[in-house]
Design a protein around this motif. Structure first.
Motif, PDB file in Angstrom:
ATOM      1  N   LEU A 133       0.773  -1.279  -0.110  1.00 32.47           N
ATOM      2  CA  LEU A 133       0.003   0.063   0.008  1.00 32.47           C
ATOM      3  C   LEU A 133       0.913   1.269   0.040  1.00 32.47           C
ATOM      4  O   LEU A 133       0.779   2.542  -0.796  1.00 32.47           O
ATOM      5  CB  LEU A 133      -0.861   0.023   1.160  1.00 32.47           C
ATOM      6  CG  LEU A 133      -2.321  -0.945   1.192  1.00 32.47           C
ATOM      7  CD1 LEU A 133      -2.748  -1.065   2.537  1.00 32.47           C
ATOM      8  CD2 LEU A 133      -3.173  -0.496   0.251  1.00 32.47           C
ATOM      9  N   TYR A 140      -5.716   3.767  -2.807  1.00 30.72           N
ATOM     10  CA  TYR A 140      -5.292   2.336  -2.604  1.00 30.72           C
ATOM     11  C   TYR A 140      -6.338   1.228  -3.281  1.00 30.72           C
ATOM     12  O   TYR A 140      -7.488   1.684  -3.102  1.00 30.72           O
ATOM     13  CB  TYR A 140      -5.202   2.126  -0.996  1.00 30.72           C
ATOM     14  CG  TYR A 140      -4.386   3.210  -0.520  1.00 30.72           C
ATOM     15  CD1 TYR A 140      -2.805   3.004  -0.638  1.00 30.72           C
ATOM     16  CD2 TYR A 140      -4.978   4.050   0.482  1.00 30.72           C
ATOM     17  CE1 TYR A 140      -2.242   3.873   0.299  1.00 30.72           C
ATOM     18  CE2 TYR A 140      -4.214   5.108   0.997  1.00 30.72           C
ATOM     19  CZ  TYR A 140      -2.672   4.881   1.154  1.00 30.72           C
ATOM     20  OH  TYR A 140      -1.857   5.647   1.667  1.00 30.72           O
ATOM     21  N   ARG A 159      -6.171   4.993   3.995  1.00 32.25           N
ATOM     22  CA  ARG A 159      -5.143   3.768   4.185  1.00 32.25           C
ATOM     23  C   ARG A 159      -5.678   3.301   5.330  1.00 32.25           C
ATOM     24  O   ARG A 159      -5.630   1.861   5.256  1.00 32.25           O
ATOM     25  CB  ARG A 159      -3.918   4.597   4.641  1.00 32.25           C
ATOM     26  CG  ARG A 159      -2.866   3.575   4.648  1.00 32.25           C
ATOM     27  CD  ARG A 159      -1.352   4.094   5.321  1.00 32.25           C
ATOM     28  NE  ARG A 159      -0.409   3.124   5.402  1.00 32.25           N
ATOM     29  CZ  ARG A 159      -0.083   2.076   6.145  1.00 32.25           C
ATOM     30  NH1 ARG A 159      -0.936   2.251   7.306  1.00 32.25           N
ATOM     31  NH2 ARG A 159       0.728   1.060   6.045  1.00 32.25           N
TER      32      ARG A 159
END
Length: 416
Positions: A133, A140, A159
């Motif tokens: 990531l 993402y 995230r």
């Protein structure tokens, strides 16, 4: 022809509707089907994911063609069991179906075949996922490696949400972390007999739950076809650079792909790239592709199942615009509310150019009334001389259907 169609969704209802439209006297049975399918053809309550049960039924009832709709029977090896009994089967064997069953397998095949796609990292631990990531950066993209009923993909700038998604699916296997590809998405189906491929017509679906592509990913909330904005030579390019190399690679590995190769694509500034493969007709794209098909569907499916596509002309399509809208239950996709009555379906089907395809529908045990039994309940499909006409008809028909808490998008094909 005696045809057995496996599945219970709007995709299978669309396949059956197309076969019936040929008026060729086909004897069609669906397993297990749904309430809408049961109104059109006989249904049988067998386990479509059990290879021996399906093969035994097909033998006992002299079935001449088995058409496998959903992905689960394919990954379970149903096509292998039926095909080894000498019955023509439209659907890849268990190994070839890993194109959909395993994102990692699909990426390996694409790499070996030189198919253009995005960069990806297979992660088997949360640490590996987090490292990937951070390497790719936002937005993402995290995908469950196995089957996830259309809910295994997350695209986000958050995230923490990406890490949580990876953590969830790592408990059920690996995940793939991929680079984000920006552009317009295209769904293109290919018929394959293990060697030859023939393209159908492109479509575009809408995966997000809400208008403006907001909300969670779903199995699909609507679609339209054709794609006026797609370059005229795009289908030929995709055939040559994606479908043919993929089928050729699988043949070289002794896992021939026989059935429907679904190519989920994106048109980026650097060219067309593959987002994903599926091993069967897509839902809801099938609902707009098949009503435009002028070539008899049964002939195409049988030719693919019997290795005879090389002698079949490229399928032809009508000029009509097609739009489909998906009606979903309240709470879909996380926790759909089921058991609520459906009304107005006859009124919806009475709209010129429109028809209704059932997915998660059934009969109430006490009253016999039609009820919603799952998340994506039905598809409303409309054809027209223009997208404006098709959209107008589709939304008029949808507006006549009643389902407490029902939800559908209001912007399908609005920008075409």
């Amino acid at each position: 022809m005696k045809i057995l169609v496996l599945g219970s969704g709007a995709r299978e209802h669309a396949i059956i509707t197309s076969l019936l439209s040929e008026r060729a006297g086909h004897e069609i049975t669906a397993a297990p089907g749904n309430a809408g399918i049961a109104a059109d053809v006989p249904t049988v309550a067998l386990d479509a994911n059990d290879p021996e049960v399906v093969a035994g039924y097909a033998l006992d009832h002299d079935i001449e063609l088995v058409v496998i709709g959903p992905e689960a029977p394919l990954v379970a090896g149903v096509a292998d069991a039926v095909r080894t009994r000498g019955i023509p089967t439209f659907g890849p064997g268990q190994q070839a179906a890993q194109l959909e069953g395993s994102k990692a397998f699909a990426k390996r095949i694409m790499d070996a075949a030189g198919v253009p796609t995005g960069r990806a990292v297979q992660a088997t631990s949360l640490l590996e996922a987090e490292q990937a990531l951070d390497a790719f950066g936002a937005p993402y993209v995290v995908k469950a490696d196995g089957l996830a009923a259309g809910k295994g993909v997350l695209v986000t700038h958050d995230r923490e949400a990406a890490v949580a998604h990876a953590s969830r699916w790592l408990t059920q296997g690996g995940v793939l972390v991929e680079e984000f590809l920006e552009g317009k998405e295209v769904s293109l189906f290919f018929l394959s007999d293990g060697h030859t491929v023939l393209p159908l017509t492109p479509a575009q679906d809408y995966k997000r739950l809400g208008d403006g592509d907001t909300g969670p990913n779903t199995g699909g909330m609507g679609a339209y076809s054709p794609l006026p904005w797609l370059a005229e030579d795009a289908v030929d390019e995709i055939t040559a650079t994606v479908a043919e190399p993929t089928v050729r690679q699988l043949a070289e590995e002794q896992t021939p792909f026989i059935g429907l190769l679904y190519c989920g694509l994106i048109v980026t500034p650097k060219g067309i790239r593959v987002i994903e493969f599926n091993a069967r007709f897509g839902d809801p794209e099938t609902q707009v592709v098949l009503p435009r098909l002028a070539t008899p569907l049964s002939a195409l499916l049988f030719a693919a199942a019997t290795g005879a596509l090389a002698g079949v002309p490229r399928p032809e399509f009508r000029a009509d615009a097609a739009v489909t809208l998906v009606l979903a239950s309240e709470g879909y996709p996380e926790a759909p509310v089921t058991g609520r009555p459906l009304t107005g379906l006859d009124a919806a089907a009475a709209v010129e150019g429109a028809h209704v395809l059932h997915a998660a529908t059934g009969a109430d045990a006490a009253s016999g009334a039609l009820i919603a039994t799952g998340g994506r309940v039905l598809s409303v499909v409309a054809l027209g001389d223009s997208f404006g006409e098709a959209r107008s008809r589709a939304y008029e028909a949808m507006g006549r259907i009643g389902l407490e808490g029902g939800q559908y998008r209001t912007d399908i094909a609005a920008r075409v």
